[in-house]
Write an enzyme that holds these catalytic residues in place. Structure first.
Site, short mmCIF file in Angstrom:
data_model
loop_
_atom_site.label_atom_id
_atom_site.label_comp_id
_atom_site.label_asym_id
_atom_site.label_seq_id
_atom_site.Cartn_x
_atom_site.Cartn_y
_atom_site.Cartn_z
N GLU A 144 0.80 -1.23 0.05
CA GLU A 144 0.14 0.17 -0.09
C GLU A 144 0.95 1.11 0.12
O GLU A 144 0.95 2.12 0.94
CB GLU A 144 -1.23 0.10 1.06
CG GLU A 144 -2.08 -0.86 1.01
CD GLU A 144 -3.17 -0.74 1.97
OE1 GLU A 144 -4.35 -1.34 1.61
OE2 GLU A 144 -2.93 -0.58 2.99
N GLU A 246 -6.13 -6.89 -2.07
CA GLU A 246 -6.72 -6.91 -1.08
C GLU A 246 -8.43 -6.53 -1.36
O GLU A 246 -8.49 -5.45 -1.95
CB GLU A 246 -6.30 -5.98 0.03
CG GLU A 246 -4.83 -6.16 0.33
CD GLU A 246 -4.44 -5.18 1.65
OE1 GLU A 246 -5.23 -4.76 2.22
OE2 GLU A 246 -2.91 -5.20 1.68
#
Length: 368
Positions: A144, A246
Site C-alpha cells: 500500500e 486486497e
C-alpha cells in the site's frame, strides 16, 4: 491464457491455529488451506515483516509474520499446488498509507544506506526461500505504497527517493530470478486520480515491474463502479496486469462489538464499521457478502489484463488473544490502540469457523 487468480491472504493463519481457531465443513474439522482449495482458491498471499518483535523479544501479534512463519505457510501452500504472492512490507509491523515505519535495524540510516538495506533484505529473503524450495510465484515490493515507504525519506511527494527504494528492491528480485513477476501496490482502488498521479511519476522514473496491485474495501474506497472505472483506465494507460491484492466485505453486524474483544470504554471511537456500513452498496449480511462478491468478480473480470484478486484475511476468527496489535506492537507504531479483533465480521467463515455463502460464490464464478 493465465488462470484467473482466486487468492486468499492467510498471513495470520499460523497464529490463529495456535490460539485455537478451527474450521469446519459439513460438521467435520478441516485444515484451512485444503478447505479453501476446495472452494476454488488457487493462490495465497503472505506478508513479511522484517522483525515483528520488540527489543526484548515480545512478538507483535497479528500473525507475527517473520521469515520463519512465512516459510512455514508458504511450504504448506506450495505443497497443495497453490501459488504464493510474497508481500514485503519493509517494516517491522503494518505498512499502509497511514504508517510506513523504518525497521528498527535500519533506524539512523541515510538514503543511500536505506537503498542498500532494501536491496540486501530483498535479496537475502529470496535466496533463502529459493534454497529451501519455498520460492514465491509473485512478489510485492512494498505494501500500500500510496504515500510512499520508509518515512520520512520516502514519503510523498519525494518521488525520487521512493523510486530509488523501490528500484533497489526490484533489482534484488531480478538478481535472484529475472522472471519473477513484481507487483507495485496502492490502496484506495476507486481513486483514479491517486493511481494516475502515482504511476505517472514512477513510469517517468523507469520502474521495471509487471503488475499493478489495488486494495478495495467498499467501506473506505468508493463504489464498485469507481473501482471498475479506475481499473479500465489504468489498464489502458499503463499496459500492466492488474490484481486486486486486497478486498473484503462484511457478513454481519450482529454482536459485532462483542466479537471485537474490546471493552465498552475501549470501543469508544473504534467501532467505525457500523457507520461506514451505511455507505456501502450491499448489506453486511451473509447474502449481502455473497452478492457483493458476485458483483465484484463480474466487474473485475471485465477489465482487460485483470489477473484476479486476493481476499484479505478470510479466516481471521475472533479467538481469544487474536487482535491487530498488542501492547508491544502499539508501542512500536506509537498508537494508543487498543488492538482488538476488528476483522472477524469480514471473514469468509462465521464466528465458529463454518464456511459462508460467499465461498461458494467464489468457487462457482467463471469468466464468461
Amino acid at each position: 491464457m493465465k488462470p484467473f487468480i482466486k487468492g486468499m491472504d492467510v498471513s495470520s493463519l499460523k497464529e490463529l491455529e495456535q490460539l485455537g481457531a478451527e474450521y469446519y465443513k459439513d460438521g467435520q474439522k478441516r485444515e484451512l488451506l485444503g478447505l479453501l482449495k476446495e472452494y476454488g482458491t488457487n493462490a495465497v498471499r503472505l506478508r513479511l515483516w522484517n522483525d515483528p518483535y520488540s527489543e526484548s523479544g515480545v512478538p507483535y501479534g497479528a500473525g507475527t509474520n517473520d521469515l520463519k512463519t512465512t516459510e512455514e505457510l508458504g511450504r504448506r501452500a506450495l505443497a497443495l499446488g497453490l501459488d504464493v504472492l510474497l508481500d514485503l512490507h519493509y517494516s517491522d509491523f503494518w505498512a499502509d498509507p497511514g504508517k510506513q515505519r523504518v525497521p528498527k535495524a535500519w533506524r539512523g540510516m541515510d538514503v543511500p544506506q536505506l537503498e542498500q538495506a532494501v536491496y540486501d533484505f530483498t535479496r537475502q529473503t529470496l535466496v533463502e526461500l529459493k534454497t529451501k524450495g519455498i520460492f514465491p510465484t509473485m512478489i510485492q515490493v512494498g505494501n500500500e505504497l500510496s504515500n510512499g515507504l520508509l518515512w520520512p525519506f520516502g514519503r510523498v511527494p519525494d518521488y525520487d527517493n521512493i523510486a530509488r527504494f523501490l528500484k533497489a528492491g526490484i533489482r534484488a528480485v531480478r538478481s535472484v530470478d529475472p522472471d519473477l513477476p513484481v507487483m507495485l501496490h496502492l490502496d484506495n482502488g476507486g481513486n483514479n486520480a491517486l493511481y494516475r498521479e502515482w504511476f505517472d511519476e514512477y513510469m517517468k522514473r523507469g520502474l521495471d515491474f509487471e503488475v499493478i496491485g489495488l486494495s478495495y474495501y467498499p467501506f473506505w474506497h468508493g463504489t464498485l463502479q469507481q473501482l471498475e472505472d479506475n481499473m479500465h483506465d489504468i489498464a489502458a494507460r499503463y499496459g500492466k496486469e492488474l490484481i486486486v491484492a486486497e478486498v473484503s466485505m462484511g457478513h454481519t453486524m450482529e454482536d459485532y462489538a462483542v466479537y471485537e474483544q474490546l471493552g465498552a470504554d475501549q470501543r469508544k471511537g473504534m467501532a467505525t464499521k457500523p457507520e461506514l456500513a451505511a455507505k456501502i452498496e450491499y448489506p453486511m449480511t451473509e447474502q449481502g457478502q455473497s452478492d457483493f462478491m458476485t458483483d465484484f468478480l463480474t466487474r473485475i473480470s471485465r477489465v482487460e489484463g485483470c489477473r484476479g484478486f486476493y481476499y484479505w484475511e478470510p479466516a481471521w476468527l475472533p479467538v481469544p488473544g487474536c487482535g491487530w496489535a498488542n501492547e508491544a506492537a502499539l508501542a512500536y507504531i506509537e498508537e494508543e490502540g487498543p488492538g482488538g479483533n476488528e476483522w472477524a465480521n469480514q471473514a469468509l467463515f462465521d464466528y465458529e469457523g463454518h464456511p459462508l455463502k460467499a465461498l461458494e460464490t467464489i468457487r462457482d464464478f467463471t469468466i464468461k
